[in-house]
Design a protein around this motif. Structure first.
Motif, PDB file in Angstrom:
ATOM      1  N   GLN A 103       0.819  -1.206   0.000  1.00  0.00           N
ATOM      2  CA  GLN A 103       0.000   0.000   0.000  1.00  0.00           C
ATOM      3  C   GLN A 103       0.860   1.265   0.000  1.00  0.00           C
ATOM      4  O   GLN A 103       1.871   1.343   0.703  1.00  0.00           O
ATOM      5  CB  GLN A 103      -0.903   0.020   1.241  1.00  0.00           C
ATOM      6  CG  GLN A 103      -1.693  -1.255   1.473  1.00  0.00           C
ATOM      7  CD  GLN A 103      -2.778  -1.477   0.443  1.00  0.00           C
ATOM      8  OE1 GLN A 103      -3.438  -0.535   0.010  1.00  0.00           O
ATOM      9  NE2 GLN A 103      -2.980  -2.728   0.040  1.00  0.00           N
ATOM     10  N   PHE A 159      -0.470   3.925   9.424  1.00  0.00           N
ATOM     11  CA  PHE A 159      -1.857   3.591   9.081  1.00  0.00           C
ATOM     12  C   PHE A 159      -2.222   2.158   9.449  1.00  0.00           C
ATOM     13  O   PHE A 159      -3.367   1.759   9.291  1.00  0.00           O
ATOM     14  CB  PHE A 159      -2.094   3.801   7.580  1.00  0.00           C
ATOM     15  CG  PHE A 159      -2.092   5.240   7.145  1.00  0.00           C
ATOM     16  CD1 PHE A 159      -3.282   5.942   7.010  1.00  0.00           C
ATOM     17  CD2 PHE A 159      -0.903   5.906   6.881  1.00  0.00           C
ATOM     18  CE1 PHE A 159      -3.293   7.269   6.618  1.00  0.00           C
ATOM     19  CE2 PHE A 159      -0.897   7.233   6.479  1.00  0.00           C
ATOM     20  CZ  PHE A 159      -2.089   7.917   6.351  1.00  0.00           C
ATOM     21  N   PHE A 160      -1.240   1.390   9.949  1.00  0.00           N
ATOM     22  CA  PHE A 160      -1.457  -0.023  10.214  1.00  0.00           C
ATOM     23  C   PHE A 160      -1.368  -0.390  11.688  1.00  0.00           C
ATOM     24  O   PHE A 160      -0.639   0.245  12.462  1.00  0.00           O
ATOM     25  CB  PHE A 160      -0.427  -0.866   9.458  1.00  0.00           C
ATOM     26  CG  PHE A 160      -0.652  -0.939   7.980  1.00  0.00           C
ATOM     27  CD1 PHE A 160      -1.500  -1.890   7.440  1.00  0.00           C
ATOM     28  CD2 PHE A 160      -0.013  -0.050   7.134  1.00  0.00           C
ATOM     29  CE1 PHE A 160      -1.704  -1.969   6.074  1.00  0.00           C
ATOM     30  CE2 PHE A 160      -0.213  -0.118   5.766  1.00  0.00           C
ATOM     31  CZ  PHE A 160      -1.068  -1.080   5.232  1.00  0.00           C
ATOM     32  N   ASN A 161      -2.101  -1.440  12.043  1.00  0.00           N
ATOM     33  CA  ASN A 161      -1.926  -2.088  13.340  1.00  0.00           C
ATOM     34  C   ASN A 161      -0.691  -2.987  13.264  1.00  0.00           C
ATOM     35  O   ASN A 161      -0.100  -3.155  12.198  1.00  0.00           O
ATOM     36  CB  ASN A 161      -3.172  -2.927  13.681  1.00  0.00           C
ATOM     37  CG  ASN A 161      -4.427  -2.072  13.823  1.00  0.00           C
ATOM     38  OD1 ASN A 161      -4.449  -1.093  14.565  1.00  0.00           O
ATOM     39  ND2 ASN A 161      -5.481  -2.445  13.106  1.00  0.00           N
ATOM     40  N   THR A 164      -3.101  -4.822   9.611  1.00  0.00           N
ATOM     41  CA  THR A 164      -4.472  -4.493   9.220  1.00  0.00           C
ATOM     42  C   THR A 164      -4.633  -2.985   9.400  1.00  0.00           C
ATOM     43  O   THR A 164      -3.897  -2.356  10.160  1.00  0.00           O
ATOM     44  CB  THR A 164      -5.497  -5.235  10.091  1.00  0.00           C
ATOM     45  OG1 THR A 164      -5.244  -4.927  11.487  1.00  0.00           O
ATOM     46  CG2 THR A 164      -5.415  -6.740   9.879  1.00  0.00           C
ATOM     47  N   PHE A 165      -5.598  -2.419   8.686  1.00  0.00           N
ATOM     48  CA  PHE A 165      -5.794  -0.975   8.759  1.00  0.00           C
ATOM     49  C   PHE A 165      -6.307  -0.539  10.137  1.00  0.00           C
ATOM     50  O   PHE A 165      -7.191  -1.183  10.702  1.00  0.00           O
ATOM     51  CB  PHE A 165      -6.785  -0.506   7.695  1.00  0.00           C
ATOM     52  CG  PHE A 165      -6.245  -0.532   6.298  1.00  0.00           C
ATOM     53  CD1 PHE A 165      -5.175   0.265   5.935  1.00  0.00           C
ATOM     54  CD2 PHE A 165      -6.821  -1.360   5.340  1.00  0.00           C
ATOM     55  CE1 PHE A 165      -4.671   0.237   4.638  1.00  0.00           C
ATOM     56  CE2 PHE A 165      -6.336  -1.385   4.038  1.00  0.00           C
ATOM     57  CZ  PHE A 165      -5.259  -0.581   3.688  1.00  0.00           C
ATOM     58  N   LYS A 166      -5.785   0.566  10.636  1.00  0.00           N
ATOM     59  CA  LYS A 166      -6.262   1.114  11.914  1.00  0.00           C
ATOM     60  C   LYS A 166      -7.676   1.655  11.761  1.00  0.00           C
ATOM     61  O   LYS A 166      -8.499   1.521  12.672  1.00  0.00           O
ATOM     62  CB  LYS A 166      -5.326   2.234  12.391  1.00  0.00           C
ATOM     63  CG  LYS A 166      -3.986   1.753  12.922  1.00  0.00           C
ATOM     64  CD  LYS A 166      -3.161   2.927  13.424  1.00  0.00           C
ATOM     65  CE  LYS A 166      -1.839   2.446  14.006  1.00  0.00           C
ATOM     66  NZ  LYS A 166      -0.990   3.577  14.481  1.00  0.00           N
ATOM     67  N   THR A 167      -7.939   2.285  10.658  1.00  0.00           N
ATOM     68  CA  THR A 167      -9.276   2.804  10.358  1.00  0.00           C
ATOM     69  C   THR A 167      -9.685   2.316   8.969  1.00  0.00           C
ATOM     70  O   THR A 167      -8.824   2.060   8.117  1.00  0.00           O
ATOM     71  CB  THR A 167      -9.308   4.343  10.381  1.00  0.00           C
ATOM     72  OG1 THR A 167      -8.350   4.853   9.430  1.00  0.00           O
ATOM     73  CG2 THR A 167      -8.948   4.867  11.765  1.00  0.00           C
ATOM     74  N   PRO A 169     -10.335   1.954   5.235  1.00  0.00           N
ATOM     75  CA  PRO A 169      -9.786   2.728   4.108  1.00  0.00           C
ATOM     76  C   PRO A 169     -10.884   3.410   3.306  1.00  0.00           C
ATOM     77  O   PRO A 169     -12.031   2.962   3.293  1.00  0.00           O
ATOM     78  CB  PRO A 169      -9.069   1.668   3.278  1.00  0.00           C
ATOM     79  CG  PRO A 169      -9.806   0.400   3.589  1.00  0.00           C
ATOM     80  CD  PRO A 169     -10.200   0.503   5.032  1.00  0.00           C
ATOM     81  N   GLY A 216      -7.045   0.509  -0.857  1.00  0.00           N
ATOM     82  CA  GLY A 216      -7.312  -0.058   0.459  1.00  0.00           C
ATOM     83  C   GLY A 216      -8.613  -0.831   0.508  1.00  0.00           C
ATOM     84  O   GLY A 216      -8.681  -1.929   1.080  1.00  0.00           O
ATOM     85  N   VAL A 241      -8.894  -4.987   1.267  1.00  0.00           N
ATOM     86  CA  VAL A 241      -9.708  -5.568   2.342  1.00  0.00           C
ATOM     87  C   VAL A 241     -10.656  -6.624   1.768  1.00  0.00           C
ATOM     88  O   VAL A 241     -10.818  -7.721   2.320  1.00  0.00           O
ATOM     89  CB  VAL A 241     -10.494  -4.472   3.088  1.00  0.00           C
ATOM     90  CG1 VAL A 241     -11.526  -5.093   4.028  1.00  0.00           C
ATOM     91  CG2 VAL A 241      -9.540  -3.580   3.874  1.00  0.00           C
ATOM     92  N   PRO A 276       3.012  -1.708   4.152  1.00  0.00           N
ATOM     93  CA  PRO A 276       3.199  -0.337   3.662  1.00  0.00           C
ATOM     94  C   PRO A 276       4.529  -0.222   2.922  1.00  0.00           C
ATOM     95  O   PRO A 276       5.476  -0.938   3.237  1.00  0.00           O
ATOM     96  CB  PRO A 276       3.233   0.475   4.953  1.00  0.00           C
ATOM     97  CG  PRO A 276       3.846  -0.457   5.958  1.00  0.00           C
ATOM     98  CD  PRO A 276       3.361  -1.847   5.579  1.00  0.00           C
TER      99      PRO A 276
END
Length: 271
Positions: free
Chosen positions: A56, A62-64, A68-71, A73, A78, A82, A95
């Motif tokens: 990405q 932006f990642f945990n 995985t995405f924190k919020t 996309p 994004g 998913v 990333p």
């Protein structure tokens, strides 16, 4: 008998070596959904090539920890990733962008001065205040956007090919090199300032010059980050999801970096 064993060994080694080939596919994208291109368009491509890693164009913030995405996309890449991973849970995201990209732009003052500088040159052009030579450069810069708009209004293959890459390269050269030369000749750019949050002033010219340098730094850094992920995951299929204006630069840098590495191959999504 010995000859037969030798041939079998060579064959098995060749098969093993082939199986260890790491594939990198750079897919140029349109970030925001438009009538001809959205997240489902990308999912169709992903379903066809079945990548193991989806890279990405964002940084690690932006990642945990499990990538995985924190919020949720909002951009096509994004959203598509998913959807694809929901169906292929062994696939992973990573990333690859310049770390701290947005903050770096603010700290160094070329956000928003880059845009302000372009806006000022545009006004000078429309008011016929540029010299003929300067106006010719700016018009060429504007004109180069038109074929890119046409390509972007079609199917993904239309803006994922060497011809479109060449236009992108020329357009970005005009933006960050030819236009910079024009700006250096105009006192309006060196004598107009933007006051940053820290109360320090930066000229439009300086801000644009820093943005020009960052274009090269960012793309070269992204290519190095991609290669690092590829080297850490031999034998995997990796798709790089990036804006199509970055595609030519990333591909060029990756080819340089992998020139002597026969275990990493570059492909197009339609190969």
């Amino acid at each position: 008998m010995k000859k037969t064993i030798s041939i079998l060994f060579t064959l098995l080694f060749s098969i093993y070596s082939f199986a260890q080939k790491t594939e990198i596919i750079v897919l140029g994208n349109i970030h925001q959904p438009v009538p001809n291109y959205n997240s489902d368009t990308i999912v169709t491509i992903l379903d066809k090539i079945k990548p193991d890693f989806l890279l990405q164009e964002i940084d690690s913030s932006f990642f945990n920890v499990d990538f995985t995405f924190k919020t949720p996309p909002k951009e096509n890449e994004g959203l598509a990733s998913v959807k694809y991973i929901d169906k292929n849970n062994k696939a992973q995201m990573r990333p690859f962008d310049f770390e701290g990209r947005n903050e770096y732009r603010k700290i160094n003052g070329f956000n928003p001065t880059e845009g302000l500088a372009l806006k000022l040159v545009d006004s000078l052009y429309n008011e016929n205040r540029l010299t003929k030579k300067q106006a010719k450069v700016y018009k060429k810069y504007i004109d180069l956007l038109e074929p890119l708009k046409i390509a972007a209004s079609k199917d993904p293959r239309s803006f994922n090919n060497s011809i479109n890459d060449k236009i992108c390269k020329e357009r970005q050269y005009y933006q960050y090199h030819k236009l910079l030369s024009v700006m250096k000749e105009r006192s309006e750019l060196s004598n107009t300032y933007y006051t940053q949050a820290n109360a320090q002033k930066i000229s439009y010219l300086k801000g644009f010059q820093l943005a020009s340098e960052f274009w090269d730094l960012r793309n070269k850094t992204m290519a190095k980050n991609i290669l690092k992920i590829a080297e850490e995951n031999p034998g995997k299929k990796i798709i790089v999801l990036t804006g199509f204006m970055h595609r030519y630069y990333i591909i060029s840098e990756l080819k340089k970096l992998t020139k002597k590495d026969r275990n990493i191959i570059m492909k197009e999504f339609y190969d």
